[in-house]
Write an enzyme that holds these catalytic residues in place. Structure first.
Site, PDB file in Angstrom:
ATOM      1  N   GLY A 127     -33.467 -42.556  20.789  1.00 57.03           N
ATOM      2  CA  GLY A 127     -33.924 -43.665  21.615  1.00 57.03           C
ATOM      3  C   GLY A 127     -34.653 -43.231  22.863  1.00 57.03           C
ATOM      4  O   GLY A 127     -34.351 -42.187  23.447  1.00 57.03           O
ATOM      5  N   HIS A 290     -12.372 -36.980  28.465  1.00 58.11           N
ATOM      6  CA  HIS A 290     -11.504 -38.095  28.852  1.00 58.11           C
ATOM      7  C   HIS A 290     -12.013 -38.784  30.116  1.00 58.11           C
ATOM      8  O   HIS A 290     -11.850 -39.990  30.276  1.00 58.11           O
ATOM      9  CB  HIS A 290     -10.052 -37.634  29.018  1.00 58.11           C
ATOM     10  N   HIS A 413      17.208 -33.002  27.111  1.00 57.32           N
ATOM     11  CA  HIS A 413      17.544 -31.575  27.067  1.00 57.32           C
ATOM     12  C   HIS A 413      17.843 -31.162  25.625  1.00 57.32           C
ATOM     13  O   HIS A 413      18.546 -31.873  24.925  1.00 57.32           O
ATOM     14  CB  HIS A 413      18.771 -31.300  27.935  1.00 57.32           C
TER      15      HIS A 413
END
Length: 434
Positions: A127, A290, A413
């Site tokens: 484009g 991100h 844990h």
């Protein structure tokens, strides 16, 4: 797995510098993998036209439709996902960790996918602007079409960037793209640039048997990293036999012989020396995929009359080596420069039961918090899965949490995340397990 879920969950690092050429930005376009084609005729006007189908572009296009805007996305590559999916984040992490994520990502894009589901018109082609509201697209089929839009988003992503006097041929002098497709393991590999992608790709080929030397102009590797964590990180890489030549610039390259010869000199000037290698990787710097997603969403929200928001001080960064290094917020050097009174809390993974149980305990969690309010200013993690552990800290920083807030949250844990809790305890009080 849905594309948006996959990308957000992994928050992959952007891989190379954005093109500095405005002309390239205006001409660029894009695509993801085998989505169906939908051409907009010249008589139809879109509310939004997105030029680029990478993490910023495709997320912006989908978000625009979700906000009720008629949207077309143009992509020249013929496959959506941009550099991150096709030749960047995901393929490189596939080499670093396994081929699993790459295959998962490719499967996520198969068929008609999210564009069809969200009714984004998809145009495959190159484009270029012909007016402020029109984009002419040279399509894959050899024809052309004009896409009109009230708003046009340029999300052209990254492109390979070389250095002065160095020509990338993707055979002996390669970018990160070429480094993913070498036909054999080079005996010697020189990496120019000790940033995110250079260290990641150097790690890949080092594990496969290459003798890796990293040449860096700056005083340190990954200059934006917290200095204390960076020193530990460099020692970890050196134990993996990665060599570093710092404060050094490349002034020439000779490819006429069997080996590639680099002429280097001290960054401040001085005597020149020659380095020889089978392959040279030119790695200019990272692009955070991100972050591009968040930019795309914010841009579309502004177009739709809403309140888009991205806080660049709270975007996490991850180096996907082994161990990984992840960070969010400010380094200790930045906090000192601001003149803020602060506390530091640290916890080594050598004292973490899960890390010791899996015999992978090299690393540390470091938290910086304002002394008076205990507000968290920065978190830095070096650990096998630091890229996953960092997001608890990202959430905490986004909500102005204190180190005590993290310390008082129950952590399962045995888990690696307990190291973050212990570092938070060390910041406002005292840790338990050291």
């Amino acid at each position: 797995m849905a594309l948006a879920s996959l990308v957000r969950r992994k928050a992959y690092l952007l891989s190379r510098n954005l093109s500095n050429s405005p002309a390239d930005a205006l001409k660029y376009s894009f695509s993801l993998s085998n989505f169906s084609r939908g051409f907009a005729s010249g008589s139809e006007e879109n509310d939004v036209v997105v030029i680029g189908g990478g993490p910023g572009g495709y997320v912006a296009a989908i978000k625009a439709v979700q906000l009720g805007l008629k949207t077309t996305c143009i992509e020249k590559r013929g496959a959506l996902g941009g550099t991150c999916l096709n030749v960047g984040c995901i393929p490189s992490k596939a080499l670093l960790h396994s081929s699993h994520m790459y295959h998962e990502a490719k499967l996520s894009f198969a068929g008609h996918g999210l564009f069809k589901k969200n009714k984004v018109t998809y145009v495959k082609g190159y484009g270029k602007f012909i007016s402020p509201s029109e984009v002419s697209v040279d399509t894959f089929e050899g024809g052309s079409t004009v896409v009109k839009g009230k708003n046009i988003i340029i999300a052209t992503g990254s492109d390979v960037k070389s250095l002065p006097g160095i020509t990338i041929d993707e055979k002996r002098i390669v970018s990160s793209t070429g480094a993913l497709a070498l036909s054999e393991v080079p005996k010697k590999l020189i990496v120019i640039g000790a940033g995110y992608i250079g260290l990641e790709m150097g790690s890949v080929w080092g594990r496969l048997g290459s003798e890796v030397t990293v040449v860096e102009f700056a005083l340190d590797i990954v200059p934006t990293m917290d200095a204390e964590v960076r020193k530990q990180f460099q020692r970890a890489l050196e134990k993996q036999k990665m060599k570093f030549i710092l404060k050094t610039k490349v002034v020439g390259v000779d490819t006429t012989g069997n080996d590639v010869k680099l002429t280097v000199e001290p960054a401040a000037g001085g005597e020149q020396t020659t380095l020889e290698s089978d392959v040279v990787l030119v790695s200019a710097g990272p692009m955070l995929a991100h972050k591009a997603e968040e930019d795309g969403v914010a841009c579309v929200e502004f177009i739709a009359g809403k309140h888009g928001h991205v806080d660049y001080d709270k975007v996490p960064g991850v180096v996907y080596t082994h161990p990984e290094v992840a960070s969010v917020g400010k380094t200790e050097e930045q906090v000192k420069a601001l003149g803020v009174d602060y506390r530091v809390g640290k916890f080594p993974f050598m004292a973490n039961s899960r890390a010791k149980a899996i015999d992978d305990a090299e690393g540390i969690v470091k938290i910086l918090a304002e002394k008076e309010s205990d507000k968290i200013l920065g978190v830095h993690i070096m650990a096998p899965n630091a890229g996953e552990l960092i997001h608890e800290a990202v959430l905490a920083i986004n909500y102005d949490a204190s180190s005590e807030d993290i310390a008082r949250v129950c952590h399962a844990h045995p888990t690696m995340s307990e190291a973050l809790k212990e570092a938070a305890m060390a910041t406002y009080d005292k840790p338990i397990h050291i």
